[in-house]
Motif scaffolding. Structure first.
Motif, mmCIF file in Angstrom:
data_model
loop_
_atom_site.group_PDB
_atom_site.id
_atom_site.type_symbol
_atom_site.label_atom_id
_atom_site.label_comp_id
_atom_site.label_asym_id
_atom_site.label_seq_id
_atom_site.Cartn_x
_atom_site.Cartn_y
_atom_site.Cartn_z
ATOM 1 N N ASP A 1 -19.485 -10.076 -9.499
ATOM 2 C CA ASP A 1 -19.737 -10.025 -8.060
ATOM 3 C C ASP A 1 -19.080 -8.786 -7.472
ATOM 4 O OD1 ASP A 1 -17.361 -11.230 -8.802
ATOM 5 O OD2 ASP A 1 -17.685 -13.049 -7.644
ATOM 6 N N ILE A 2 -19.616 -8.301 -6.344
ATOM 7 C CA ILE A 2 -19.222 -6.959 -5.898
ATOM 8 C C ILE A 2 -18.699 -6.891 -4.467
ATOM 9 C CG2 ILE A 2 -20.948 -5.994 -7.476
ATOM 10 C CD1 ILE A 2 -22.615 -5.180 -5.034
ATOM 11 N N ASP A 3 -18.767 -7.962 -3.700
ATOM 12 C CA ASP A 3 -18.403 -7.882 -2.286
ATOM 13 C C ASP A 3 -16.911 -8.091 -2.063
ATOM 14 O OD1 ASP A 3 -19.006 -10.459 -3.221
ATOM 15 O OD2 ASP A 3 -19.450 -11.242 -1.235
ATOM 16 N N GLY A 4 -16.423 -7.482 -0.970
ATOM 17 C CA GLY A 4 -15.052 -7.668 -0.547
ATOM 18 C C GLY A 4 -14.978 -8.645 0.609
ATOM 19 N N LEU A 5 -13.827 -8.671 1.260
ATOM 20 C CA LEU A 5 -13.573 -9.612 2.346
ATOM 21 C C LEU A 5 -13.074 -8.872 3.588
ATOM 22 C CD1 LEU A 5 -11.791 -12.217 0.118
ATOM 23 C CD2 LEU A 5 -13.749 -12.781 1.572
ATOM 24 N N PRO A 6 -13.320 -9.434 4.777
ATOM 25 C CA PRO A 6 -12.818 -8.804 6.007
ATOM 26 C C PRO A 6 -11.336 -9.096 6.225
ATOM 27 C CG PRO A 6 -14.027 -10.793 6.553
ATOM 28 C CD PRO A 6 -14.169 -10.610 5.062
ATOM 29 N N ILE A 7 -10.524 -8.587 5.295
ATOM 30 C CA ILE A 7 -9.076 -8.787 5.306
ATOM 31 C C ILE A 7 -8.413 -7.417 5.273
ATOM 32 C CG2 ILE A 7 -7.110 -9.638 3.955
ATOM 33 C CD1 ILE A 7 -8.925 -11.891 2.943
ATOM 34 N N TYR A 8 -7.401 -7.222 6.091
ATOM 35 C CA TYR A 8 -6.688 -5.944 6.099
ATOM 36 C C TYR A 8 -5.648 -5.950 4.985
ATOM 37 C CZ TYR A 8 -4.248 -1.799 7.750
ATOM 38 O OH TYR A 8 -3.684 -0.552 7.834
ATOM 39 N N GLU A 9 -5.742 -4.979 4.080
ATOM 40 C CA GLU A 9 -4.875 -4.950 2.902
ATOM 41 C C GLU A 9 -3.431 -4.606 3.254
ATOM 42 O OE1 GLU A 9 -4.725 -3.014 -1.610
ATOM 43 O OE2 GLU A 9 -6.496 -2.769 -0.340
ATOM 44 N N LYS A 10 -2.497 -5.308 2.607
ATOM 45 C CA LYS A 10 -1.068 -5.089 2.851
ATOM 46 C C LYS A 10 -0.310 -4.930 1.533
ATOM 47 C CE LYS A 10 -1.077 -7.717 7.192
ATOM 48 N NZ LYS A 10 -0.494 -8.871 7.939
ATOM 49 N N THR A 11 -0.896 -4.191 0.605
ATOM 50 C CA THR A 11 -0.249 -4.010 -0.700
ATOM 51 C C THR A 11 0.559 -2.727 -0.797
ATOM 52 O OG1 THR A 11 -2.164 -2.834 -1.622
ATOM 53 C CG2 THR A 11 -2.151 -5.258 -1.815
ATOM 54 N N ASN A 12 0.266 -1.759 0.066
ATOM 55 C CA ASN A 12 0.897 -0.431 0.003
ATOM 56 C C ASN A 12 0.633 0.271 -1.335
ATOM 57 O OD1 ASN A 12 2.125 -0.560 2.609
ATOM 58 N ND2 ASN A 12 3.679 -1.919 1.750
ATOM 59 N N TRP A 13 -0.449 -0.084 -1.979
ATOM 60 C CA TRP A 13 -0.836 0.540 -3.249
ATOM 61 C C TRP A 13 -1.404 1.918 -2.970
ATOM 62 C CZ3 TRP A 13 -5.749 -0.676 -6.491
ATOM 63 C CH2 TRP A 13 -5.565 -0.256 -7.821
ATOM 64 N N GLU A 14 -1.235 2.829 -3.905
ATOM 65 C CA GLU A 14 -1.755 4.190 -3.692
ATOM 66 C C GLU A 14 -3.275 4.211 -3.623
ATOM 67 O OE1 GLU A 14 -1.394 6.970 -6.995
ATOM 68 O OE2 GLU A 14 -0.686 5.318 -8.273
ATOM 69 N N PHE A 15 -3.921 3.163 -4.143
ATOM 70 C CA PHE A 15 -5.374 3.081 -4.085
ATOM 71 C C PHE A 15 -5.835 1.965 -3.143
ATOM 72 C CE2 PHE A 15 -4.336 4.725 -8.364
ATOM 73 C CZ PHE A 15 -4.921 5.980 -8.258
ATOM 74 N N SER A 16 -5.050 1.716 -2.106
ATOM 75 C CA SER A 16 -5.387 0.683 -1.130
ATOM 76 C C SER A 16 -6.703 0.992 -0.419
ATOM 77 C CB SER A 16 -4.281 0.570 -0.076
ATOM 78 O OG SER A 16 -3.140 -0.034 -0.614
ATOM 79 N N SER A 17 -7.256 -0.047 0.164
ATOM 80 C CA SER A 17 -8.500 0.083 0.912
ATOM 81 C C SER A 17 -8.385 1.149 1.995
ATOM 82 C CB SER A 17 -8.851 -1.264 1.551
ATOM 83 O OG SER A 17 -9.916 -1.123 2.454
ATOM 84 N N LYS A 18 -9.467 1.918 2.153
ATOM 85 C CA LYS A 18 -9.527 2.941 3.193
ATOM 86 C C LYS A 18 -10.171 2.421 4.479
ATOM 87 C CE LYS A 18 -9.823 6.863 -0.011
ATOM 88 N NZ LYS A 18 -10.662 8.009 -0.471
ATOM 89 N N ASN A 19 -10.561 1.148 4.478
ATOM 90 C CA ASN A 19 -11.158 0.574 5.685
ATOM 91 C C ASN A 19 -10.493 -0.760 6.004
ATOM 92 O OD1 ASN A 19 -12.471 -1.445 4.025
ATOM 93 N ND2 ASN A 19 -14.042 0.071 3.533
ATOM 94 N N SER A 20 -11.090 -1.560 6.858
ATOM 95 C CA SER A 20 -10.472 -2.814 7.285
ATOM 96 C C SER A 20 -10.855 -3.995 6.400
ATOM 97 C CB SER A 20 -10.868 -3.112 8.740
ATOM 98 O OG SER A 20 -12.272 -3.183 8.870
ATOM 99 N N ASN A 21 -11.547 -3.727 5.307
ATOM 100 C CA ASN A 21 -11.877 -4.773 4.341
ATOM 101 C C ASN A 21 -10.965 -4.667 3.127
ATOM 102 O OD1 ASN A 21 -14.145 -5.512 5.963
ATOM 103 N ND2 ASN A 21 -15.329 -3.857 5.035
ATOM 104 N N MET A 22 -11.079 -5.651 2.222
ATOM 105 C CA MET A 22 -10.214 -5.637 1.043
ATOM 106 C C MET A 22 -10.870 -6.398 -0.101
ATOM 107 S SD MET A 22 -6.414 -7.294 0.564
ATOM 108 C CE MET A 22 -5.610 -7.271 -1.055
ATOM 109 N N HIS A 23 -10.640 -5.917 -1.320
ATOM 110 C CA HIS A 23 -11.034 -6.683 -2.501
ATOM 111 C C HIS A 23 -9.923 -7.697 -2.795
ATOM 112 C CE1 HIS A 23 -14.891 -5.401 -3.856
ATOM 113 N NE2 HIS A 23 -14.576 -4.121 -3.753
ATOM 114 N N ALA A 24 -9.791 -8.671 -1.903
ATOM 115 C CA ALA A 24 -8.721 -9.655 -2.011
ATOM 116 C C ALA A 24 -9.089 -10.814 -2.927
ATOM 117 C CB ALA A 24 -8.377 -10.193 -0.615
ATOM 118 N N CYS A 25 -10.287 -10.771 -3.499
ATOM 119 C CA CYS A 25 -10.695 -11.808 -4.450
ATOM 120 C C CYS A 25 -10.903 -11.214 -5.846
ATOM 121 C CB CYS A 25 -11.973 -12.502 -3.961
ATOM 122 S SG CYS A 25 -12.185 -14.178 -4.616
#
Length: 363
Positions: free
Chosen positions: A67-91
């Motif tokens: 599956d390929i979709d993300g979620l409308p969640i703001y990422e809070k991992t501080n990872w160098e490859f964190s989401s560039k938008n307001s969505n997140m691959h939190a699943c």
């Protein structure tokens, strides 16, 4: 591009269900860069991708679905490859796609004598994208369908599944209470939909549902603080052992709502959203997979049924299917759909290798 680089790129560009336009482009570019004419690449279900590896004409395919979709969640991992938008691959769907890509590279490298269909499916989180995929591949002969899901419920290098129902039937449900507006100073002239919703919830929380989970996670109602609310909506989810059992639960909820509205002179209606059938693991595939994992001394857990919802259930209705959890926990547990959920890159080559070896067993 290797699978980890692909994961990084996908993780930075998460998109919600049926809006996976950039995700589709990234996947198409990655697959085409393999430059192998044994791989036929097409768009599917609007924003998805299917890659067909056909080396034996008129023979059935093994489907591998990511599956390929993300979620409308703001990422809070501080990872160098964190989401560039307001969505997140939190699943963890970025991991799912990367593992699938790595499997394709291995199959091409070792020239496996088996037809495979790699499906990068949109709209798993909401909208049941699996249905649209199945509509488009109905002429494809299929032997098995396989999928995984990451989780930090289990430690890294642990795999969990069960024989029979792995994931429950899942149904989105809204109960809408309708009243009559009035200025709050003339409260008795109105019919309070929030009051109806409150009375309903009181009854609901004292009702038991066997072998099921029923809950409401959101309430929306009213127009202003000084107006009797004309409409209030309870938004929830039902998880049960079957679609038929879900219908019985909805009937019970309707009876409770009817009791409330009759006493308050209001009305109600119920709307169903996405409805996912249970994910059923084929007994033969379960036994083969369990024996394979035990032989390879990979930590295996028979986890029984979970109340997770997954539209891979549509695949399991059509084909002998195998789905399983792959553990990712190496430290703190956050859980799926959490803004700090972040499996490490290491899980990609490890589970890709495990699945590749198992796929060779199925040939």
């Amino acid at each position: 591009m290797d699978a980890i680089e692909l994961r990084h790129l996908l993780h930075q560009n998460p998109e919600v269900s049926f809006r996976e336009f950039e995700t589709q482009k990234i996947l198409l570019d990655a697959l085409k860069s393999l430059n192998d004419n044994r791989l036929k690449i097409y768009k599917i279900a609007g924003t998805g991708v299917i890659a067909l590896y056909e080396v034996e004409k008129d023979k059935p395919f093994i489907i591998y679905r990511a599956d390929i979709d993300g979620l409308p969640i703001y990422e809070k991992t501080n990872w160098e490859f964190s989401s560039k938008n307001s969505n997140m691959h939190a699943c963890g769907h970025d991991i799912h796609m990367a593992i699938a890509f790595d499997l394709i590279k291995k199959i091409l490298k070792y020239n496996l004598k088996q037809n495979f269909a790699f499906i990068f499916q949109p709209g798993e989180e909401t909208g049941a994208g699996a249905r649209y995929v199945l509509d488009e591949i109905e002429q494809l002969p299929v032997k098995y369908a396989i999928a995984l899901h990451v989780t930090d419920e289990y430690d890294f290098k642990t795999i969990a599944t069960t024989n029979g129902i792995l994931f429950a039937a899942a149904t989105e449900i809204d109960i809408v209470f309708q009243g009559k507006p009035s200025h709050i100073a003339f409260y008795d002239k109105g019919i309070d939909s929030i009051k109806m919703a409150t009375f309903f919830l009181s009854k609901f929380y004292s009702t038991k549902f066997e072998n099921s989970l029923v809950g409401f996670g959101k309430i929306v109602g009213g127009n202003a603080r000084n107006i009797v609310s004309p409409e209030a909506t309870l938004m929830g989810s039902i998880r049960s052992i079957s679609v038929q059992n879900t219908e019985k639960i909805i009937n019970t909820l309707a009876q409770l709502a009817q009791e409330v509205t009759e006493k308050t002179n209001g009305s109600f209606y119920i709307e169903k959203g996405s409805q996912y059938p249970p994910v059923v693991v084929n007994k033969e595939l379960y036994e083969k997979f369990k024996d394979f994992l035990v032989e390879k001394e990979i930590n295996f857990v028979d986890c029984g049924m979970k109340f997770t919802g997954e539209d891979f259930g549509y695949f399991s209705q059509e084909f002998p299917s195998l789905m399983f959890w792959v553990g990712t926990r190496t430290g703190e547990k956050y859980g799926l759909h959490h803004p700090q959920f972040l499996p490490k890159d290491d899980v990609i080559p490890y589970y890709s290798n495990v699945i590749f070896e198992f796929l060779k067993e199925l040939i």
